[in-house]
Each structure stands twice: as structure tokens, then as C-alpha cells.
Design a protein around this motif. Structure first.
Motif, short mmCIF file in Angstrom:
data_model
loop_
_atom_site.label_atom_id
_atom_site.label_comp_id
_atom_site.label_asym_id
_atom_site.label_seq_id
_atom_site.Cartn_x
_atom_site.Cartn_y
_atom_site.Cartn_z
N ILE A 23 0.82 -1.21 0.00
CA ILE A 23 0.00 0.00 0.00
C ILE A 23 0.86 1.27 0.00
CG2 ILE A 23 -1.70 1.31 1.34
CD1 ILE A 23 -2.98 -1.37 2.09
N PRO A 24 1.92 1.37 0.83
CA PRO A 24 2.78 2.55 0.71
C PRO A 24 3.39 2.70 -0.69
CG PRO A 24 3.20 1.45 2.79
CD PRO A 24 2.29 0.54 2.00
N LEU A 25 3.69 1.59 -1.35
CA LEU A 25 4.23 1.68 -2.71
C LEU A 25 3.16 2.17 -3.69
CD1 LEU A 25 6.53 -1.47 -2.97
CD2 LEU A 25 7.20 0.93 -2.77
N TYR A 26 1.90 1.78 -3.45
CA TYR A 26 0.80 2.36 -4.25
C TYR A 26 0.83 3.89 -4.13
CZ TYR A 26 -1.72 -2.16 -4.65
OH TYR A 26 -2.11 -3.43 -4.94
N VAL A 27 0.87 4.33 -2.88
CA VAL A 27 0.83 5.78 -2.62
C VAL A 27 2.03 6.46 -3.25
CG1 VAL A 27 0.88 7.54 -0.81
CG2 VAL A 27 -0.49 5.46 -0.48
N LEU A 28 3.20 5.84 -3.11
CA LEU A 28 4.42 6.43 -3.67
C LEU A 28 4.32 6.55 -5.19
CD1 LEU A 28 7.31 7.44 -3.35
CD2 LEU A 28 8.09 5.07 -3.48
N SER A 29 3.79 5.52 -5.84
CA SER A 29 3.68 5.57 -7.31
C SER A 29 2.70 6.66 -7.75
CB SER A 29 3.24 4.20 -7.85
OG SER A 29 1.94 3.86 -7.39
N ILE A 30 1.60 6.82 -7.01
CA ILE A 30 0.63 7.86 -7.36
C ILE A 30 1.21 9.25 -7.12
CG2 ILE A 30 -1.62 8.83 -6.72
CD1 ILE A 30 -2.45 5.87 -6.07
N VAL A 31 1.91 9.40 -5.99
CA VAL A 31 2.56 10.69 -5.70
C VAL A 31 3.61 10.99 -6.77
CG1 VAL A 31 4.09 11.87 -4.08
CG2 VAL A 31 2.11 10.62 -3.23
N THR A 32 4.30 9.96 -7.24
CA THR A 32 5.31 10.15 -8.29
C THR A 32 4.66 10.68 -9.57
OG1 THR A 32 6.69 8.39 -7.39
CG2 THR A 32 7.07 9.02 -9.68
N VAL A 33 3.50 10.13 -9.92
CA VAL A 33 2.78 10.60 -11.11
C VAL A 33 2.45 12.08 -10.97
CG1 VAL A 33 0.55 10.48 -12.28
CG2 VAL A 33 1.84 8.40 -11.84
N VAL A 34 1.91 12.46 -9.83
CA VAL A 34 1.56 13.86 -9.59
C VAL A 34 2.83 14.72 -9.60
CG1 VAL A 34 0.54 15.48 -7.96
CG2 VAL A 34 -0.51 13.24 -8.31
N GLY A 35 3.90 14.20 -9.01
CA GLY A 35 5.16 14.95 -8.97
C GLY A 35 5.73 15.20 -10.36
N ILE A 36 5.66 14.18 -11.22
CA ILE A 36 6.15 14.35 -12.59
C ILE A 36 5.33 15.40 -13.32
CG2 ILE A 36 6.34 13.19 -14.83
CD1 ILE A 36 7.08 10.64 -13.30
N SER A 37 4.01 15.36 -13.13
CA SER A 37 3.14 16.33 -13.77
C SER A 37 3.46 17.75 -13.30
CB SER A 37 1.68 15.99 -13.49
OG SER A 37 0.82 16.95 -14.05
N TRP A 38 3.65 17.91 -12.02
CA TRP A 38 3.96 19.23 -11.47
C TRP A 38 5.32 19.71 -11.96
CZ3 TRP A 38 1.90 21.47 -6.41
CH2 TRP A 38 0.54 21.16 -6.27
N PHE A 39 6.28 18.82 -12.00
CA PHE A 39 7.61 19.21 -12.47
C PHE A 39 7.54 19.65 -13.93
CE2 PHE A 39 11.63 18.23 -14.56
CZ PHE A 39 12.54 18.88 -13.73
N SER A 40 6.79 18.91 -14.74
CA SER A 40 6.64 19.26 -16.16
C SER A 40 5.99 20.62 -16.31
CB SER A 40 5.81 18.19 -16.88
OG SER A 40 6.41 16.92 -16.78
N TYR A 41 5.05 20.91 -15.44
CA TYR A 41 4.34 22.19 -15.50
C TYR A 41 5.24 23.34 -15.06
CZ TYR A 41 0.96 25.81 -14.09
OH TYR A 41 0.29 26.99 -13.92
N PHE A 42 5.92 23.16 -13.93
CA PHE A 42 6.74 24.23 -13.37
C PHE A 42 7.97 24.51 -14.22
CE2 PHE A 42 4.02 23.81 -9.86
CZ PHE A 42 4.28 24.77 -8.91
N GLN A 43 8.57 23.46 -14.76
CA GLN A 43 9.87 23.61 -15.41
C GLN A 43 9.81 23.65 -16.93
OE1 GLN A 43 12.65 24.21 -13.67
NE2 GLN A 43 11.42 24.16 -11.81
N ALA A 44 8.77 23.03 -17.54
CA ALA A 44 8.78 22.91 -19.00
C ALA A 44 7.51 23.41 -19.66
CB ALA A 44 9.02 21.44 -19.39
N ASN A 45 6.59 23.97 -18.88
CA ASN A 45 5.32 24.46 -19.44
C ASN A 45 4.57 23.36 -20.21
OD1 ASN A 45 5.50 27.16 -18.52
ND2 ASN A 45 6.92 27.64 -20.18
N VAL A 46 4.68 22.13 -19.69
CA VAL A 46 3.95 21.01 -20.28
C VAL A 46 2.80 20.68 -19.34
CG1 VAL A 46 4.04 18.57 -20.94
CG2 VAL A 46 5.97 20.10 -21.46
N TRP A 47 1.59 20.66 -19.89
CA TRP A 47 0.39 20.44 -19.08
C TRP A 47 -0.04 18.98 -19.23
CZ3 TRP A 47 -2.08 23.50 -15.60
CH2 TRP A 47 -3.33 23.08 -15.15
N LEU A 48 0.16 18.20 -18.15
CA LEU A 48 -0.26 16.81 -18.12
C LEU A 48 -1.51 16.68 -17.27
CD1 LEU A 48 3.22 15.07 -17.63
CD2 LEU A 48 1.98 15.48 -19.77
#
Length: 675
Positions: free
Chosen positions: A332-357
């Protein structure tokens, strides 16, 4: 995946709100992009209204405003002059617009109206439309409006061009997108922001359209692929001047020179409110300004359905792979980590590359799949727990059942080698008793004896392996590991002897023969687990350790003892012993084994038993030293004084050795072909 493909409005409201979080966070952290320095909004605001009167103003005043803005590169109107006012004021404004030669008029499109555009209006719109576009399909998915609200012809003729200022909200009523093009009367029409950049840079926009809408858009260095709208990259702020300051000359001419100036109404109660993710009350003119800044800055938000689809597939596969991890505390913690990673990648793409996921459409299926998997896992675990409870509740204590349920994997089909203590017990004289009782009475009596004996085993956290007629087999240290499992097995054996003694009192009162019991305990490695097939199996133990325990139980008969344990079990005990003492009985060699084993009797710790044990040890030493006559004398004395069965057995052994002296290879070990 289907939800992402079709994005139903109800779900899209939730998704858009979820995705907006990163926009709000970036804005509040002060990390939003700055507006382009050449884009300025001239606001018809409260000070301007207070100075020059209520809106709409006399068009003479608008002419003054245009005159002050003549040095600008372009002047864009987020207002429309759709009706004539007084002829003199209209003409003054028209002349000024013509003299400026930098005014882009605004107009809006609508779904309903009473009249269609006339030929003159169509000619006017044609001059404002896109010129450079390519059609890859007969029909294109670009929003079409049947009606328009245009500027009056004299004003339209005086302006350099025009643009649409119609914008549309998303499903939840918020404004996040800016149009690239609309269709009206067969013309492909640009909005005022794009029109302003076209004129400011003197560049023609390039469009490629297909059946999905805008396949490609390019204007100078700003490019978009596969997007029907520009997703507004909300600026930190908007450059703005009050119309009052412009008209009064507070804003110097050099500040106005070469700027893109967008005129719009911002006075409360007059302007068109446009709620956005960053502000519930945003003047519509600000949307045009921010879109224009995005185009000039080249920081357009790029959407990527390919990355979204990849994220959905990879995310679901990740959840599926993680579901194979057996331990929920890890899974279950790995589930949460994988979902947080998805959100983190999206936020990083938005903040750093102006890519909207669209992280909502990636994370929500992952969450849904994880929940479904865990629900099925919980149902399966509940069923398994019920089966385990049903299977073990009669064989182990409720406390031990709880321990088993914490790790049901211990009960998988097959076995593992583990050190255990095994207890075998058998009732004596039960066959003779059966001759005096009916089968029903016999079973009832057996149950009356077995119930408290089983309870004694469970109390020590042992597992009742099986009943074999009037015999019992129990295991300690499996399936759950126990400390001092040898000690627990002995305490259970002593309690079983007490049960037998109590039951004999009842049998005597009933005029029935009394019963005896023989118990064997051995400790050693054995294979423990579910033995059998997938259709029928039981949790048990097999191996030499089990066989020796069974043999020890049977050896109680010749030695006249009740509880025999092996030296293997003795070696696990800690002195002082708790309520019992050990008497060395013999060294034996069981069938199939070459190494002898010393066996001990477990006796209650009384003064009489201590004297018996000490004197028996002395006599036994004489026996092993081949002092058989001394041994006979001592063992017989113990028989006379204590009526001890083991002493009687060795008195006969000593006498046999006197009558038939052993050979030189005699080692005192007693060999048993079977237990």
C-alpha cells in the motif's frame, strides 16, 4: 482510458479542479511567469469612471484615448461599437481611428440572434480572417457560431483589422483556454490576442486543420500541436494603466511607443467577469492580455495526450505489478508512492517545462485499480481468514489463530523445515473399558477426557494435530513460532496427566476401570506445513522428530512411566524446572537409527519423587557399569519401597544380564525395533 478519451463533462469538472491545484500553488508561490513587457492593458476602471462619467463614454472621449495611444504598435479593443451614437462624436472617433492606423477592433460571436450578417459585414470579416491555413479533412472540429455582433461599418472601415473577443468557459464555468480560431459564415477567424501579435510582429499565422480540429498552429516562434485552444499560462500579474492616466497624459509617450495596448472595461458592475483558477473575479480583458503575453514570450502551455496515455498505461501496469507484493504494509505505501510520483512528474513538467499533463486521469485510474485490488484482496483475505478460523479454531487457541491470521502464507501447501516439539499421548486400558460401555457411552467418555486434555494443549499455545483413536498428536512451535516450546510441551503433558487423575476419580465412583496415559515428547527438526493435495490437505509435521516422539509414547509401557522425553527436549529446558523434575531412564536406539538417545521421565516435583530419582540414578549407574548384582539389589529395594515400574523393569534387566552375561561389546544401550 475511456474516460480520458471522452472526458465527460461531469468528470471533467472534477479533473479540471484537481489539475488546477498546481496552477494555484505556483501562483501563490510567486513562480508564475511575468507578463511580456510590450503588452499593456488600458483599464476603464473606477478612477476613470469617476473622472469621465459612466460607461459607455462619449466617443469624442474615446477619440482622445486613441489619440494618446497613437504611438503604440497596435491598440486592441475588448469592446465593440455595434450601434451608432451621435453622428458628430462618431465621426471624430472614426477619423482618429483612421489616423492612428493601429486599431484592431473587437467583436463577438453568438449562438442566437435575430439577424444574419449582411454582405458588407461578410466582406469586412473576410479581411480579418486567417489567410494561411491548410485543410486535411472536409470537416474540421472547430467551434462554429452562426451569428456575430460586429462594429458598425464606418468604424470597421477605419480600423486596420479586427478580431474575436469571444472566450468560452470549461465545463465547470472557469476560464482556462483561449481560442485559436472560430468559424463564422465560412471564415476562419482569429481572436484579438492572436490578431494583435500578427500585426505587432507583421507575421502571418500558419494553421493546419484536420477532423480533430487544429492539428498545428504557428505564429513566429510560438507553436502548438494538436490543440484547439491555447491553455493560458497565467501570468503573475498584468501590466495595466488606468485610462484616466493615459488621457490626462500621466503616461508619457515614450512608455506607450511600440506597445500592444488592449483596452477593456474593469470597473465592477460593468466589466465581463471571467472566473479563473487563480481568481474568481477576473476581467475578461486580462485573458486576452495573458494569451498575448504567452504568444510573445513563447511560453505557451503544451498539452500532450501521448504522455497522458503513456502515464495511464504505465501507471496501471505499476499498480498491477505492485499488487503481487504479498505484504500490504509494503504494497500500500508503494501504491501511494507511485501515485505521488505521477503527480510529482506532472507538477515538475508544469513548473519547469510548461507542459500540461492531466494527472487526474492518470492518478485516478491508479487509485481506482488499487482500491479494487485491495477490496478483492480484503474479500479474499476475509474468506481465507474464515477458512483458517474454521480449520484451526478447534485445534489451536484463539490467541494462536490471531497470530496465524497475521501471516496466512505460513499455511501454504507444502512444508518448511523447522524445529518443533512434538507430543504424542495414548490412553491405556481403554480397550478393556470399551467392553463395559456402549459405543455411544464410550465416545462420550472419550470426549470428556479429550476436551480438557485438548484445552491443556491449547493453553500452552500448542496445535492439536490430530486425534488417532484414543491417541493425541500435538505440535509446539508451528505454525506460529514460540519461545521455550519444549517447556510448553512438558507443561501440557503434566496437565494431561492431571486430567487423567481427575477423570479416574469419576470412573471409580461409576465402578469402571481406571485409565492410564502414556506421553512422549521430542524436540527436533521436522517438515511442517499443509500436506496433501489442493483438494484435501491438513497442517501437520513429518520427520524423524515426529517418529521419535511417537516411539517414546509407546515406551512408557515397558518402563512403567507416564511421560518420557528425549535428551533433545531436555537440552532446550532451563533449570530450575517449573514444578517437575527429570529422571534419567535409559539410553535407547530406535529402529533405523545408529546413534543412541538418552530418555528421561518427567515427574512431579515432590520429596518422594526426588528420593526415588536420586536412588534410581545410583542404581542405573551400577547397571551401566555392569555391576548387575548391586543393580538388582538397589532396583528391587526401589520396587519394594516405591512400587516403581521403571525400577522393576531394570531389576529384570539386571537379572537377565546375570543369567546371560553380555559380551565385550555391550554398551548398555537398549535397542527397540519399534516403539
Amino acid at each position: 482510458m475511456m474516460l480520458y478519451q471522452f472526458q465527460p463533462p461531469l468528470l471533467e469538472r472534477v479533473a479540471a479542479g484537481f489539475d488546477d491545484i498546481k496552477t494555484v500553488v505556483r501562483h501563490r508561490m510567486g513562480m508564475a511567469p511575468l507578463p511580456h513587457e510590450d503588452v499593456v492593458v488600458v483599464t476603464i476602471d473606477e478612477p476613470s469612471i469617476n473622472e469621465y462619467g459612466r460607461w459607455p463614454w462619449d466617443r469624442r472621449l474615446m477619440a482622445d484615448l486613441f489619440e494618446k495611444l497613437s504611438p503604440a504598435s497596435v491598440v486592441v479593443l475588448d469592446i465593440v461599437f455595434s450601434e451608432p451614437s451621435n453622428a458628430e462624436s462618431d465621426q471624430i472617433m472614426i477619423d482618429q481611428i483612421s489616423d492612428n492606423n493601429n486599431v484592431i477592433l473587437g467583436y463577438f460571436l453568438r449562438n442566437e440572434a435575430t439577424e444574419h450578417s449582411d454582405d458588407e459585414a461578410l466582406d469586412y470579416l473576410e479581411e480579418c480572417a486567417y489567410f494561411d491555413y491548410e485543410l486535411k479533412a472536409d470537416t474540421v472540429r472547430v467551434r462554429e457560431f452562426p451569428f456575430s455582433e460586429l462594429n458598425i461599418s464606418p468604424v470597421a472601415d477605419a480600423a486596420m483589422t479586427c478580431g474575436v473577443f469571444t472566450t468560452e468557459p470549461d465545463a465547470d464555468g472557469l476560464y482556462r483556454h483561449y481560442p485559436i480560431a472560430y468559424i463564422h459564415e465560412g471564415f476562419l477567424l482569429p481572436p484579438i490576442g492572436i490578431q494583435a501579435v500578427r500585426q505587432h510582429l507583421n507575421r502571418e499565422a500558419k494553421l493546419v486543420l484536420d477532423d480533430d480540429g487544429v492539428d498545428y498552429f504557428e505564429l513566429d516562434h510560438a507553436q502548438l500541436k494538436g490543440q484547439n485552444f491555447i491553455r493560458i499560462n497565467f501570468n503573475e500579474d498584468v501590466n495595466q494603466w488606468s485610462a484616466k492616466d493615459v488621457i490626462s497624459g500621466v503616461i508619457p509617450e515614450e512608455n506607450i511607443k511600440d506597445k500592444i495596448v488592449i483596452i477593456g472595461v474593469t470597473e465592477v458592475g460593468v466589466f465581463d467577469m471571467r472566473p479563473t483558477p487563480i481568481d474568481a473575479v477576473t476581467p475578461g480583458v486580462f485573458l486576452h492580455a495573458m494569451a498575448t503575453s504567452n504568444l510573445l514570450n513563447g511560453n505557451l502551455m503544451k498539452e500532450s495526450p501521448t504522455l497522458d496515455w503513456s502515464g495511464i498505461i504505465i501507471g496501471l501496469l505499476t499498480i498491477l505489478l505492485l499488487s503481487y507484493i504479498g505484504n500490504p504494509n509494503v504494497r500500500i505505501p508503494l501504491y501511494v508512492l507511485s501515485i505521488v510520483t505521477v503527480v510529482g512528474i506532472s507538477w515538475f513538467s508544469y513548473f519547469q517545462a510548461n507542459v500540461w499533463l492531466r494527472e487526474f486521469y492518470v492518478a485516478s485510474p491508479m487509485i481506482g485499480l488499487a482500491v479494487v485490488i485491495e477490496l478483492f484482496s480484503a474479500i479474499k483475505a476475509d474468506q481465507q481468514n474464515r477458512q483458517i478460523k474454521d480449520a484451526f479454531s478447534s485445534y489451536v487457541s484463539s490467541e494462536l489463530v490471531g497470530e496465524i491470521l497475521k501471516d496466512p502464507e505460513n499455511l501454504k501447501l507444502g512444508g518448511d523445515e523447522k524445529e518443533i516439539s512434538v507430543l504424542f499421548s495414548d490412553l491405556r486400558n481403554f480397550t478393556s473399558m470399551s467392553e463395559k460401555l456402549s459405543p455411544i457411552e464410550l465416545v462420550s467418555l472419550l470426549n470428556q477426557i479429550f476436551d480438557p486434555m485438548t484445552e491443556a494443549i491449547l493453553k500452552e499455545k500448542g496445535m492439536l494435530d490430530k486425534y488417532i483413536g484414543d491417541a493425541i498428536m500435538a505440535i509446539f512451535n508451528a505454525p506460529i513460532s514460540l519461545d521455550a516450546h519444549g517447556e510448553r510441551a512438558i507443561q501440557a503433558a503434566l496437565a494431561m496427566v492431571d486430567v487423567k487423575e481427575q477423570k479416574n476419580l469419576s470412573l471409580i465412583e461409576q465402578g469402571l476401570p481406571t485409565i492410564e496415559i502414556g506421553i512422549g515428547v521430542n524436540t527436533g527438526p521436522a517438515v511442517v506445513g499443509n500436506m496433501g493435495s489442493q483438494l484435501r490437505f491438513s497442517y501437520t509435521a513429518i520427520g524423524d522428530a515426529v517418529n521419535l516422539a511417537s516411539r517414546l509414547e509407546g515406551m512408557n509401557k515397558p518402563y512403567g512411566t507416564r511421560i518420557l522425553i528425549s535428551e533433545n527436549t531436555k537440552n532446550t529446558l532451563q533449570e530450575p524446572y517449573q514444578g517437575y523434575l527429570l529422571r534419567r531412564i535409559d539410553r535407547i536406539r530406535v529402529a533405523g537409527k545408529t546413534e543412541p538417545v538418552t530418555i528421561y521421565e518427567v515427574m512431579t516435583d515432590t520429596e518422594q519423587n526426588q528420593r526415588l530419582s536420586d536412588r534410581f540414578e545410583m542404581a542405573l549407574n551400577d547397571y551401566f557399569a555392569q555391576s548387575f548384582q548391586s543393580g538388582v539389589n538397589q532396583f528391587k529395594a526401589l520396587v519394594d519401597e516405591f512400587d516403581d515400574g521403571a525400577s522393576n523393569y531394570f531389576a529384570q534387566r539386571c537379572q537377565q544380564c546375570i543369567d546371560e552375561p553380555p559380551g565385550d561389546d555391550w554398551d548398555g544401550v537398549t535397542s527397540f525395533k519399534k516403539g
